[in-house]
Design a protein around this motif. Sequence first.
Motif, short mmCIF file in Angstrom:
data_model
loop_
_atom_site.label_atom_id
_atom_site.label_comp_id
_atom_site.label_asym_id
_atom_site.label_seq_id
_atom_site.Cartn_x
_atom_site.Cartn_y
_atom_site.Cartn_z
N ALA A 167 0.83 -1.21 0.00
CA ALA A 167 0.00 0.00 0.00
C ALA A 167 0.87 1.26 0.00
N LEU A 168 1.91 1.27 0.82
CA LEU A 168 2.76 2.45 0.92
C LEU A 168 3.61 2.63 -0.34
N SER A 169 4.09 1.54 -0.90
CA SER A 169 4.92 1.63 -2.11
C SER A 169 4.09 2.09 -3.30
N GLN A 170 2.87 1.56 -3.43
CA GLN A 170 1.99 2.03 -4.50
C GLN A 170 1.72 3.53 -4.33
N THR A 171 1.44 3.93 -3.12
CA THR A 171 1.14 5.34 -2.83
C THR A 171 2.33 6.24 -3.17
N ALA B 120 5.15 10.05 -6.73
CA ALA B 120 6.36 10.48 -7.44
C ALA B 120 6.09 10.65 -8.94
N GLN B 121 5.26 9.79 -9.49
CA GLN B 121 4.95 9.88 -10.92
C GLN B 121 3.92 10.95 -11.23
N GLY B 122 3.14 11.35 -10.21
CA GLY B 122 2.10 12.34 -10.43
C GLY B 122 0.88 11.77 -11.12
N LYS B 123 0.73 10.44 -11.10
CA LYS B 123 -0.44 9.79 -11.71
C LYS B 123 -0.61 8.42 -11.08
N VAL B 124 -1.80 7.85 -11.29
CA VAL B 124 -2.10 6.53 -10.76
C VAL B 124 -1.95 5.51 -11.88
N GLY B 125 -0.89 4.71 -11.81
CA GLY B 125 -0.65 3.70 -12.83
C GLY B 125 -1.32 2.39 -12.49
N SER B 126 -1.00 1.35 -13.25
CA SER B 126 -1.62 0.04 -13.02
C SER B 126 -1.10 -0.61 -11.75
N GLY B 127 0.17 -0.35 -11.41
CA GLY B 127 0.74 -0.89 -10.18
C GLY B 127 1.31 -2.28 -10.28
N GLY C 110 4.66 18.20 -10.98
CA GLY C 110 3.76 17.15 -11.41
C GLY C 110 3.59 16.07 -10.36
N SER C 111 4.27 16.18 -9.22
CA SER C 111 4.12 15.20 -8.15
C SER C 111 3.34 15.82 -7.01
N TYR C 112 2.95 14.98 -6.07
CA TYR C 112 2.21 15.49 -4.92
C TYR C 112 2.68 14.78 -3.67
#
Length: 530
Positions: free
Chosen positions: A239-243, A248-255, A292-294
């Motif tokens: 969960a933390l690594s996906q987050t 860092a990427q500034g988007k939600v990828g497939s994971g 572009g990151s948050y």
Amino acid sequence: MAVVVSAPGKVLITGAYLVLERPNAGLVLSTSARFFAIVKPLYELPATESWLWSWADIKVLSPQLQKETSYKLCLRDFSLQKVSSDTGNTFVEQSVQAAVSAGKIIIGDDHDKKDAFQKLLLRAIVNIFAGLEITILGSNDFYSYRRQIEAACLPLVAKSLASLPQFSLITSNQPDAGNLDKSSWVPEVAKTGLGSSAAMTTAVVGATLVYLGIVKLPHNSGDVMNLEEMKSTLDIVHALSQTAHCAAQGKVGSGFDISAAVYGSQRYVRFSPTVISAAQEHHRASALQASGSYTLSAEAIKILLDEDWDCERQDYSLPSSLFLILGEPGFGGSHTPSMVGAVQKWRKKEAESADIIWKKLSFANIGVEEGFRDLKDLSLKHKDDYEDVLEDCRSEAVDQWQGLIRESDIRGKIVLALLKTRQAFEEVRCLLREMGEAAGVPIEPPSQRALLDETMNIRGVLFAGVPGAGGFDAVFAVVIGASTRDIVEKEWCSRGVMTLCVKEDPRGVQIEDSDPRDVVSLPLNSLTLN
């Protein structure tokens, strides 16, 4: 005392582009290439000034990039403030912030643990260290070292790569002034497409959590953990690594790359994007920054830890006597986000025609899965027949495989399962090329196609392709028998393709015994890669 945690790189065999959308699945193999994070106390600090209880010093070392970045970690909101002049590493920054924030949340109101946590982080006691020093190291397989190998007049084979010093300095791509079209898809650093950012993120998150005493992880020695505890621990790291990776990427990828780094080889169906977007909505202070990151707040991290991560995972590995080989063609790699963005734009614009290709590709991916599943079942139930048939097929051209079917129904089933898997993957390649041409993206560019076609014609090769989103990063082959590797490597070398040392390794994130730099590299003539 230092904590060393590693996480593997990945190869996406099937599911390219489709894995972005539920319920499409991807077959992803974790590899022997690993990223290491070494966390230890930063320095001995006898002073006990009150400001120490508000800030902690963190230093991040990247020896392969010859970089050293210093930060102050605010203990009120666990945000990082860079105090050195270099560009830093967004993935490491987000990983540390997420892990430390989660640590406080997991500890909760346990005052004894909370006190130990602050002491670990600050170490503001005489004769005890303070702060965190984090060193990140990636296996050479993650990056291109063909320039060094060619400069040393060594052949483009895995043993040459293995002869280089571990964790060699990373080279950058040179602009291709004569090919502007290709240059637009090439990243700054020459990589091989094994998912370095995901492996690094997972390693840093895991190492930070272990160092702070928040979780325990599986050990590379194979020490058995309680299954329930291991699942709970890995779910937290996931969960933390996906987050952190999405931040860092500034988007939600497939994971899928993070999932492979945490859990190892698997059949993967992505989590619902709303899992992360809900936390973003809850805390708009985590809005996109100029880069572009948050940065997610501690409150948002708590939501993410409590969320139902609805991704689907099934443990997976190649059937017996099938082996993975990877090669680096020397084109400098591809910028995956740009390629994915172009395909998504095409799919919206040409929805009707895109949906047709999408459905056909999904069906072909399922065909590869079914072929592998049949082979695995047959290898378990009919081991001797299975090994005999694969040995026969290894030494014959594909168009002769049908002739290997004898009176035994079992032998015929094994041959047909091999052919089914190969034919399904040939259809995958064809449809990915069609998709790439329609979207204007070099998923399987002509240079790669010619190489793959030649590879598919080698005896003992089940199939070959471009991993993940495709492009110029790498090529892979699934071959019958370990000895076929040498044959493929010789052919690839003659075509200027560098064979990597990497193999399939189904393990995920784990604790290591020691600093990997303490392992002595073997001389070239003593290395065995089979």
